[in-house]
Design a protein around this motif. Structure first.
Motif, PDB file in Angstrom:
ATOM      1  N   LEU A 105      57.064  42.552  41.412  1.00 46.99           N
ATOM      2  CA  LEU A 105      55.810  41.770  41.608  1.00 46.99           C
ATOM      3  C   LEU A 105      54.675  42.758  42.609  1.00 46.99           C
ATOM      4  CD1 LEU A 105      57.161  38.852  42.216  1.00 46.99           C
ATOM      5  CD2 LEU A 105      57.053  40.052  40.033  1.00 46.99           C
ATOM      6  N   ARG A 106      52.914  43.436  42.133  1.00 45.76           N
ATOM      7  CA  ARG A 106      52.735  44.399  42.831  1.00 45.76           C
ATOM      8  C   ARG A 106      51.871  43.048  42.815  1.00 45.76           C
ATOM      9  NH1 ARG A 106      52.965  46.956  38.408  1.00 45.76           N
ATOM     10  NH2 ARG A 106      51.179  47.049  37.505  1.00 45.76           N
ATOM     11  N   GLY A 107      51.203  41.989  44.108  1.00 50.23           N
ATOM     12  CA  GLY A 107      50.787  40.715  43.978  1.00 50.23           C
ATOM     13  C   GLY A 107      49.647  41.300  45.303  1.00 50.23           C
ATOM     14  N   ILE A 108      49.011  40.147  45.720  1.00 45.61           N
ATOM     15  CA  ILE A 108      47.570  39.636  46.880  1.00 45.61           C
ATOM     16  C   ILE A 108      47.699  38.462  47.360  1.00 45.61           C
ATOM     17  CG2 ILE A 108      45.728  39.967  45.530  1.00 45.61           C
ATOM     18  CD1 ILE A 108      46.417  41.703  48.780  1.00 45.61           C
ATOM     19  N   SER A 109      48.036  37.979  48.057  1.00 45.09           N
ATOM     20  CA  SER A 109      47.405  36.260  48.192  1.00 45.09           C
ATOM     21  C   SER A 109      45.925  36.326  48.265  1.00 45.09           C
ATOM     22  CB  SER A 109      47.440  36.031  49.736  1.00 45.09           C
ATOM     23  OG  SER A 109      49.524  36.365  49.594  1.00 45.09           O
ATOM     24  N   ILE A 110      45.770  35.196  47.396  1.00 44.49           N
ATOM     25  CA  ILE A 110      44.056  35.119  47.858  1.00 44.49           C
ATOM     26  C   ILE A 110      43.775  33.050  48.217  1.00 44.49           C
ATOM     27  CG2 ILE A 110      42.170  34.219  45.844  1.00 44.49           C
ATOM     28  CD1 ILE A 110      43.984  36.784  44.159  1.00 44.49           C
ATOM     29  N   HIS A 111      42.924  33.316  49.219  1.00 43.74           N
ATOM     30  CA  HIS A 111      42.553  32.016  49.169  1.00 43.74           C
ATOM     31  C   HIS A 111      40.967  31.459  48.035  1.00 43.74           C
ATOM     32  CE1 HIS A 111      44.041  29.752  52.548  1.00 43.74           C
ATOM     33  NE2 HIS A 111      44.260  31.079  53.742  1.00 43.74           N
ATOM     34  N   GLU A 112      41.123  30.060  48.350  1.00 46.40           N
ATOM     35  CA  GLU A 112      40.646  29.760  46.899  1.00 46.40           C
ATOM     36  C   GLU A 112      38.955  29.687  48.374  1.00 46.40           C
ATOM     37  OE1 GLU A 112      41.120  25.715  46.036  1.00 46.40           O
ATOM     38  OE2 GLU A 112      40.805  26.717  43.458  1.00 46.40           O
ATOM     39  N   GLU A 113      37.791  30.784  48.189  1.00 46.61           N
ATOM     40  CA  GLU A 113      37.406  30.606  48.527  1.00 46.61           C
ATOM     41  C   GLU A 113      35.878  31.474  48.286  1.00 46.61           C
ATOM     42  OE1 GLU A 113      37.779  30.321  52.663  1.00 46.61           O
ATOM     43  OE2 GLU A 113      35.815  30.854  53.472  1.00 46.61           O
ATOM     44  N   ALA A 114      35.108  30.849  47.613  1.00 44.87           N
ATOM     45  CA  ALA A 114      34.025  31.394  46.369  1.00 44.87           C
ATOM     46  C   ALA A 114      33.533  32.673  47.357  1.00 44.87           C
ATOM     47  CB  ALA A 114      32.677  30.821  47.186  1.00 44.87           C
ATOM     48  N   PRO A 115      33.772  33.903  46.305  1.00 44.11           N
ATOM     49  CA  PRO A 115      33.851  35.874  46.405  1.00 44.11           C
ATOM     50  C   PRO A 115      31.505  35.094  46.963  1.00 44.11           C
ATOM     51  CG  PRO A 115      34.462  35.144  44.314  1.00 44.11           C
ATOM     52  CD  PRO A 115      34.145  33.919  45.362  1.00 44.11           C
ATOM     53  N   GLY A 147      39.672  40.006  38.617  1.00 42.63           N
ATOM     54  CA  GLY A 147      39.078  40.716  38.560  1.00 42.63           C
ATOM     55  C   GLY A 147      39.468  41.967  39.616  1.00 42.63           C
ATOM     56  N   TRP A 148      39.162  41.240  40.703  1.00 47.72           N
ATOM     57  CA  TRP A 148      39.204  42.660  41.715  1.00 47.72           C
ATOM     58  C   TRP A 148      40.934  42.275  42.089  1.00 47.72           C
ATOM     59  CZ3 TRP A 148      36.324  38.932  45.597  1.00 47.72           C
ATOM     60  CH2 TRP A 148      34.333  39.689  45.245  1.00 47.72           C
ATOM     61  N   ALA A 149      41.112  41.463  41.878  1.00 49.35           N
ATOM     62  CA  ALA A 149      42.830  41.741  41.704  1.00 49.35           C
ATOM     63  C   ALA A 149      43.643  42.794  41.026  1.00 49.35           C
ATOM     64  CB  ALA A 149      44.243  40.449  41.410  1.00 49.35           C
ATOM     65  N   GLN A 150      42.897  42.779  40.279  1.00 49.12           N
ATOM     66  CA  GLN A 150      43.121  43.535  39.050  1.00 49.12           C
ATOM     67  C   GLN A 150      42.890  45.055  39.238  1.00 49.12           C
ATOM     68  OE1 GLN A 150      42.253  41.826  34.304  1.00 49.12           O
ATOM     69  NE2 GLN A 150      44.820  41.865  34.890  1.00 49.12           N
ATOM     70  N   ILE A 203      44.992  39.973  52.982  1.00 44.68           N
ATOM     71  CA  ILE A 203      45.045  38.658  51.921  1.00 44.68           C
ATOM     72  C   ILE A 203      43.858  39.317  51.029  1.00 44.68           C
ATOM     73  CG2 ILE A 203      42.904  37.709  53.151  1.00 44.68           C
ATOM     74  CD1 ILE A 203      44.069  35.027  51.469  1.00 44.68           C
ATOM     75  N   LEU A 204      43.628  38.861  49.883  1.00 51.55           N
ATOM     76  CA  LEU A 204      42.611  39.842  49.255  1.00 51.55           C
ATOM     77  C   LEU A 204      41.287  40.123  49.701  1.00 51.55           C
ATOM     78  CD1 LEU A 204      41.885  40.900  46.530  1.00 51.55           C
ATOM     79  CD2 LEU A 204      41.090  38.436  45.759  1.00 51.55           C
ATOM     80  N   GLN A 205      40.701  38.687  50.179  1.00 53.68           N
ATOM     81  CA  GLN A 205      39.451  38.617  50.768  1.00 53.68           C
ATOM     82  C   GLN A 205      39.362  37.877  52.277  1.00 53.68           C
ATOM     83  OE1 GLN A 205      37.118  36.236  48.225  1.00 53.68           O
ATOM     84  NE2 GLN A 205      35.540  36.193  49.098  1.00 53.68           N
ATOM     85  N   ASP A 206      38.265  38.323  52.939  1.00 51.10           N
ATOM     86  CA  ASP A 206      38.210  37.626  54.114  1.00 51.10           C
ATOM     87  C   ASP A 206      37.503  36.041  53.567  1.00 51.10           C
ATOM     88  OD1 ASP A 206      38.773  39.556  55.544  1.00 51.10           O
ATOM     89  OD2 ASP A 206      36.638  40.223  56.582  1.00 51.10           O
TER      90      ASP A 206
END
Ligand code: GCB
Length: 577
Positions: free
Chosen positions: A281-291, A308-311, A516-519
């Motif tokens: 699993l090549r993953g990333i954690s994501i919070h539900e925060e609006a990009p 899309g960013w995760a991809q 995580i993906l995004q601040d």
């Protein structure tokens, strides 16, 4: 009644738009609830009706629904109390039909009133609920008032302390759903077969299902249930080939549309097997925060941007932390071919002895599983994040595991463990919770909160796969300097290189989802000029600006994907296993 499956795929109307609001920190709007002739906010009156009325929704400001209130108005940024929403809508009730209000989520507790009557309430900020309004509706204009209370509670789930913003309000879409009196309420379609449930006064009905060009007709029994094997052998869904089949289900004049993929997921020893093949699993954690715009993310556009960013990072896996995200996330993941970890907000310290907390956690788990158990992308249900070992906690989580397995025996259970190193630099996974779940997951912060990653020896008391569910370091986008200077992009990039070197020594590692993906916004993060109420462990800033570490992880994932394509199996190339 079961929650209504796939509201967006049936006849329903969004009530999105500007709703009138009254901010009510002293809960005065509810003061007279329950009294005869009470004039509380739920009645939706105004001084025009009675000169003694001290509120008027029509002259009150508006907020967008869906949307949290905190990010819409500066004065509400830190507001965590009670807020009343109001709007009106048209309806034309008719015999033989039923109407429901569907809420994608309301954080944290919601009480809902139609034409002054309370039609129901809900506790738990991230899962959907449906309230029947048939008896309360009028022909023509109807008043809808919702009181949302975002106060944090000791016996809540989550409880008082989190590392994310407590965004309050009607954070997801609200829809008015019209169905026949007896209607197809729930269905479940997978490799194991097809199962349908009809709800209503005459639940014995015929359900005609087409899937992948095959048609099958089921007759429900007097309790509304029916099941059958899948009528064909579908092509398997996978990240490399996310094949989805169009599905329609027709019952009592209503047609429901869906798109469903078919795959198996299981473990064997330390392997995770997707359709019988080992997967890493090549993953990333994501919070539900609006990009880009900030606040709680919701809807399909936000899902497409985040996933899309995760991809772009090279992921085949995402961890949707720390609570159920909006329904489109798993649907878009189905389409893009991303494996998904879904989670409920049993986070840090919960009141383990409280029956209220257990009921709330169980309810959220149930609502999540019933919502998403037709999504091929979803492979893990996660029960909790970083909970300290204690007897009451184990019983609480054992009960949740039982609930999850009863509702969905086809997916894997996991939980993000809090495992700390011994003084000799060993990381031994032996939390008894590891015995309950199928996949071990550990959040580790070597090189940031404690220790250094070099030389750490990983051991496990269980013959199970491990996913490193978190690892990360803060960096302020654009802050450049030496790789030994905290909060610089260079520090974070170097941190990732060192972490990767350590991960490659763990023989039973089968995936990772770094933090995580995004601040994201967090009231706990107070370093001036650096954090300013943001957790800065993102590989992207809250505005989507890439930090150097993004490319470090992307290069690692490209290498792993290449090794897998080249027959390197499930483990990272340099791992001894
Ligand atoms: C953790 C938590 C996560 C925090 C993160 C951090 O272990 O699971 O919610 O945001 O650490 O940044 O400290």
């Amino acid at each position: 009644m079961l929650p209504i499956q796939n509201v967006a795929g049936r006849r329903s109307r969004s009530l999105a738009g500007r709703w009138h609001v009254i901010v009510d920190p002293y809960r005065s709007g509810a003061q007279f609830l329950g009294f005869p002739n009470a004039r509380g906010f739920h009645r939706d009156l105004s001084p025009r009706d009675d000169a003694r009325i001290e509120y008027d929704f029509a002259r009150s400001p508006t907020l967008a629904v869906p949307g949290d209130w905190n990010s819409q108005e500066p004065r509400l940024l830190l507001y965590e109390g009670t807020l009343w929403y109001q709007r009106s809508f048209d309806a034309h009730p008719a015999a033989g039909r039923r109407w429901f209000l569907h809420f994608g989520a309301a954080n944290y507790e919601a009480r809902v009133f139609v034409n002054g009557h309370e039609v129901g309430s809900h506790v738990g900020g991230f899962t959907p609920f449906d309230l029947e309004v048939t008896a309360a509706l009028r022909d023509g204009r109807n008043s809808l008032v919702v009181c949302v209370d975002a106060t944090r509670r000791r016996d809540g789930v989550p409880a008082l302390d989190t590392d994310w913003w407590n965004y309050g309000g009607l954070t997801r879409d609200v829809r008015l759903v019209e169905v026949p009196e007896s209607f197809l309420c729930d269905y479940r379609i997978g490799l194991e077969g097809i199962e349908v449930t009809v709800d209503g006064p005459a639940p014995a009905k015929t359900v005609r299902i087409t899937v992948g060009g095959h048609e099958i007709t089921l007759a429900t029994d007097t309790r509304g249930g029916a099941r059958a094997p899948l009528p064909f052998a579908p092509e398997r869904w996978s990240p490399g080939r996310p094949r989805l089949y169009d599905v329609t289900l027709a019952c009592n004049g209503e047609v429901v549309h869906d798109r469903i993929g078919f795959r198996s997921i299981e473990t064997r020893g330390c392997e995770i097997l997707l359709n019988g093949e080992p997967v890493f699993l090549r993953g990333i954690s994501i919070h539900e925060e609006a990009p880009l715009r900030g606040g709680r993310a919701h809807g399909e556009d936000d899902a497409r941007l985040l996933l899309g960013w995760a991809q772009e990072l090279g992921c085949n896996f995402v961890r949707l932390s720390h609570y159920p995200h909006d329904e489109p996330m798993a649907r878009v993941a189905d389409e893009l071919g991303l494996l998904v970890w879904e989670e409920i907000p049993v986070y840090w310290e919960i009141d383990w002895e409280s029956p209220v907390a257990l009921e709330c956690a169980t309810g959220q788990l149930r609502e999540l599983i019933l919502r998403d158990r037709n999504r091929a992308s979803v492979v893990f249900w996660s029960l909790a994040n970083e909970t300290l070992p204690k007897p009451a906690r184990l019983e609480f989580l054992r009960s949740l595991a039982g609930t999850a397995r009863a509702l969905d025996p086809t997916r894997l259970l996991t939980t993000a463990l809090l495992t700390l190193p011994s003084s000799e630099g060993r990381m031994r996974i032996e939390d008894p919770l590891g015995g309950i779940v199928d996949v071990l997951a550990v959040n580790e912060y070597f090189g940031w909160y404690y220790g250094e990653p070099e030389g750490v020896v990983w051991e496990s008391a269980f013959d199970k796969p491990l996913v490193m569910s978190e690892l990360g370091a803060d960096a302020l986008a654009g802050f450049r300097g030496g790789s030994d200077e905290r909060y610089t992009e260079e520090f974070q990039a170097r941190f990732y290189e060192r972490q990767i070197a350590m991960l490659e020594t763990i023989p039973f590692l089968r995936g990772l989802s770094p933090w995580i993906l995004q601040d994201f916004r967090s009231p706990r993060r107070n370093l001036p000029g650096i954090q300013d109420h943001y957790n800065r462990k993102g590989l992207l800033s809250e505005r989507g600006q890439r930090k150097l570490a993004f490319d470090v992880l992307r290069a690692f994932y490209a290498r792993l994907a290449g090794a897998q394509r080249g027959g390197g199996g499930s483990a990272p190339p340099a791992a001894p296993g």
